[in-house]
Every structure is written in structure tokens, then in C-alpha cells.
Design a protein around this motif. Sequence first.
Motif, PDB file in Angstrom:
ATOM      1  N   THR A  45      30.822  46.501  51.093  1.00 28.12           N
ATOM      2  CA  THR A  45      31.137  45.694  49.796  1.00 28.12           C
ATOM      3  C   THR A  45      30.733  44.342  49.998  1.00 28.12           C
ATOM      4  N   SER A 176      39.259  38.587  50.978  1.00 23.60           N
ATOM      5  CA  SER A 176      38.644  39.070  49.750  1.00 23.60           C
ATOM      6  C   SER A 176      38.590  40.537  49.755  1.00 23.60           C
ATOM      7  N   ARG A 177      38.256  41.148  50.994  1.00 24.38           N
ATOM      8  CA  ARG A 177      38.260  42.656  51.054  1.00 24.38           C
ATOM      9  C   ARG A 177      39.921  43.182  50.900  1.00 24.38           C
ATOM     10  N   TRP A 179      42.475  41.772  49.253  1.00 24.26           N
ATOM     11  CA  TRP A 179      42.721  41.477  47.914  1.00 24.26           C
ATOM     12  C   TRP A 179      42.173  42.630  46.973  1.00 24.26           C
ATOM     13  N   SER A 180      40.933  42.936  47.126  1.00 23.90           N
ATOM     14  CA  SER A 180      40.207  44.089  46.235  1.00 23.90           C
ATOM     15  C   SER A 180      40.963  45.260  46.633  1.00 23.90           C
ATOM     16  N   ARG A 181      41.403  45.428  47.791  1.00 24.48           N
ATOM     17  CA  ARG A 181      41.878  46.812  48.100  1.00 24.48           C
ATOM     18  C   ARG A 181      43.299  46.741  47.533  1.00 24.48           C
ATOM     19  N   HIS A 183      44.392  45.369  44.645  1.00 22.93           N
ATOM     20  CA  HIS A 183      43.868  45.615  43.206  1.00 22.93           C
ATOM     21  C   HIS A 183      43.395  46.701  42.720  1.00 22.93           C
ATOM     22  N   GLU A 185      40.317  48.012  43.446  1.00 23.95           N
ATOM     23  CA  GLU A 185      38.911  47.817  43.461  1.00 23.95           C
ATOM     24  C   GLU A 185      38.084  48.451  44.657  1.00 23.95           C
ATOM     25  N   ARG A 186      36.889  48.440  44.561  1.00 20.48           N
ATOM     26  CA  ARG A 186      36.195  49.297  45.911  1.00 20.48           C
ATOM     27  C   ARG A 186      36.133  48.236  46.892  1.00 20.48           C
TER      28      ARG A 186
END
Length: 186
Positions: A45, A176-177, A179-181, A183, A185-186
Motif C-alpha cells: 500500500t 498510517s498502515r 490506522w488504515s487497518r 478502519h 481499508e486495504r
Amino acid sequence: PGSPRATRDGTPFFPGQRRSNMLDDVAVELEELLRDLRAGWRRFTAADRITFFASLSVLVGVLLPWTSDKAHPINLGITAGGVGHAALAVVAIALTVARGRRVDAGGARVSSRERAQRARRASVWHLLIGALSTALCAYLLVIYGLQRTAETGLEIRYGLYVTLAAGMGLSYGGFSRFWSRHHGER
């Protein structure tokens, strides 16, 4: 192709049956690392790419000049306290590459749920590694700043700032990784 050849001591061997030496093993490991990097890069990502780039930047930063003084015109980061940063960067790269793998060390396929859990743990580690690298750089900046006098002639060079910025990038990539996990997101 199928006929045996002789070794130095005269015993025959077939090419597929020869034992490898250490140089062969290193070449094979480097080839596998590069293959994993190429395959993983496509699956990375944006946060993974930031993390990987920041890790490489830390390695570059410790090879740049960090300080200079009257006795030493150039002190590279690796000799001025950057060994810890280099070790942290190598660990961060290993975590990033391992996160891109779809099989475990035994060759068994890893489920997507297990990969997601591993990626989440690796993201936390990247966040912690980046925070530690940033804190170490800030500490060294304070120490070197306190030592700056006209008598010592100590100058802080750009390599320390590159390493500091890369450490912050490493923390950002991990956060960032994570946080995306968090929520979905990929």
C-alpha cells in the motif's frame, strides 16, 4: 549433462548433487530477497511504500556526515551513534518485506486473516521503531547542540537531519498502515 564430473579430490559428482558453499548460499538468499521485494512492491500500500522508503532513507542517512569538528572534518553517522539507527532500519525493512509474503517460513500458505494480523503487528513495530529512531536523533541533536562551542568547532551536518526526517517518515508509515487497518481499508 548427465555424465559425472570429478571434484578436486577425484570423486565424481552430478551437478545437482554438489554441496553449496557459503557464497552460493548468500547469492541464493539475495536472489530470494530481491524476488520478495519485487513481488511485495506490487502488493504494498502507499503506507508500506512510505515505510520502505523511510527505512532506506535511514540507512542512507547514517552513511552521510552527521558532525564535523576541528579534529575530524567529517564524522559519518555510522561512527557518531548511527549504528542503532542502521539496525532499526534493517529490522523495519525485514518487517515490511515479510509483511508482503503470502507463505510462512515453512512454505505453508498464510490465510488472509493471519496476514492482516501480522500486518497490524508489523505496523505497530514500525511505529515504535520510527519513534525510537526519532527520539534518538532528537537526543543526539540536543547533545551535539550543547557541545557546540568556538573551542570545539563542532558543526551538525545534514546527515543527522536526514536520519531524523526518515525516522519520522517511518513512524508515519507505521501509523498510517495501522490506522488504515483499523478502519478496514486495504
